[in-house]
Design a protein around this motif. Structure first.
Motif, PDB file in Angstrom:
ATOM      1  N   GLU A 259       0.753  -1.177  -0.003  1.00 32.84           N
ATOM      2  CA  GLU A 259      -0.186   0.028   0.003  1.00 32.84           C
ATOM      3  C   GLU A 259       0.783   1.325  -0.020  1.00 32.84           C
ATOM      4  O   GLU A 259       1.909   1.133   0.388  1.00 32.84           O
ATOM      5  N   ASP A 263      -1.899   5.712   2.452  1.00 30.14           N
ATOM      6  CA  ASP A 263      -3.161   4.607   3.151  1.00 30.14           C
ATOM      7  C   ASP A 263      -2.385   4.115   4.040  1.00 30.14           C
ATOM      8  O   ASP A 263      -3.029   3.829   5.189  1.00 30.14           O
ATOM      9  N   LYS A 267      -4.754   4.631   7.664  1.00 34.83           N
ATOM     10  CA  LYS A 267      -5.084   3.508   8.580  1.00 34.83           C
ATOM     11  C   LYS A 267      -4.690   3.507   9.935  1.00 34.83           C
ATOM     12  O   LYS A 267      -5.441   3.341  10.851  1.00 34.83           O
TER      13      LYS A 267
END
Length: 359
Positions: A259, A263, A267
């Motif tokens: 990723e 991202d 997250k």
């Protein structure tokens, strides 16, 4: 809005390059000299949300409104900033309102990019920045303590309790302990070191997938107490220029990355702050909303409008899986999978809600 964060670090550690990459813009002037960022830069990025887009496709929504991450990039700090060195700590006020701090640490060697201390030592760099943040907090507490002492002399019980807490926090900071680890509630005092911190190790391109000796030092020392991410700002800049999702995935795969840095930050930010998402979906729009875990249905309704929370009656709740599988709200109701919930309902991540309320 999802959440917001402030980027801190020494000059020339890659703060502004990371900011540019994360916001997919060139808003920050990422030049190879100290203090090139002389005004706080602010950027917003859309939080990637495949569920939201699937819900919109199912409902035929005319508009999609995702949540956003807001990022503040301030001028690089140096040792002695609290005493006026470099640009001083004049810009720290710009990140007082943020939810979390992204601490960018230089974990790469490059003779063409100067380091203000003349050596690559991520742990020393972290200590320098943390010290300056603690000194700024101590200065803030000194002012608050004076004000609270006056109120306490007037027999203000609330002020007396706050004064006790502020004094304890001041002592902890003086001993080198950040407010987040002091064991005293720091929420009334708006302190920088009370905010959760996410360490971002800015590594060279070859170390993006595995890290290196520098990032390993950071992970070994802080990994047990705070999130530590390994990101290459240079690679993130390249990723930010790739529009096609399939091409972007291919680029990441070639580098051995699962990723992007964006991202990872999103997250990690959601997990660190205990956040989750709920949705409102209809033909006009599919809208994602950010709430804290443990939030009740009325509190979630209040995110849309305060009147929704005040006049809350009940909520109709559908799981996104049911909504997508069955083809929309009507089909879910016919299948008996819509739930009616009251004021005590604790929201689940991904709930689709329709709130009923009194005007």
């Amino acid at each position: 809005m999802g959440f917001n964060c402030g980027i801190v670090g020494l000059p020339n550690v890659g703060k502004s390059t990371l900011f540019n990459a994360l916001t997919q813009s060139a808003a920050a002037d990422a030049q190879n000299y100290p203090f090139c960022t002389i005004e706080p830069n602010t950027g917003r990025v859309v939080v990637p949300d495949a569920t939201l887009h699937n819900l919109a496709a199912t409902s035929g929504a005319a508009r999609i409104i995702p949540t956003q991450l807001e990022i503040f990039d301030i001028a690089g700090l140096v040792k002695g900033a609290s005493a006026g060195e470099g640009l001083g700590n004049k810009f720290l006020g710009n990140i007082l309102s943020t939810d979390a701090i992204i601490h960018v640490v230089r974990c790469f060697e490059n003779d063409d990019i100067v380091h203000v201390a003349g050596r690559i030592d991520p742990l020393a760099d972290i200590d320098t920045i943390e010290t300056e943040l603690m000194l700024a907090d101590m200065e803030s507490l000194d002012k608050q303590i004076k004000n609270l002492e006056k109120k306490a002399r007037g027999l203000d019980k609330d002020a007396s309790k706050l004064l006790s807490d502020a004094t304890a926090l001041r002592a902890a900071l003086a001993a080198g302990t950040p407010a987040r680890a002091a064991g005293t509630d720091a929420s009334p005092f708006n302190l920088l070191t009370a905010k959760p911190v996410i360490y971002v190790c800015n590594v060279d391109e070859d170390s993006a997938a595995t890290g290196n000796e520098f990032s390993n030092r950071v992970r070994e020392k802080f990994g047990g107490s705070a999130p530590v991410l390994v990101i290459s700002s240079k690679i993130e800049m390249e990723i930010s220029q790739i529009i096609d999702p399939a091409e972007r995935k291919m680029f990441l795969d070639d580098l051995g990355l699962s990723e992007s840095g964006l991202d990872q930050v999103i997250k990690t930010g959601y997990a660190t702050l205990g956040l989750q998402t709920f949705y409102t979906v209809g033909p006009k729009e599919a809208h994602a909303w950010t709430i804290t875990k443990g939030c009740t249905a009325p509190q979630a309704a209040g995110k849309i409008h305060t009147d929704f929370e005040k006049g809350f009656i009940r909520a109709e709740v559908i799981s996104p899986a049911d909504y997508i599988e069955l083809g929309g709200e009507v089909a879910v109701k016919e299948a008996g999978r819509m739930r009616l919930v009251g004021r005590d309902y604790i929201m689940n991540d991904g709930d689709i809600c329709h709130f009923l309320f009194n005007n």
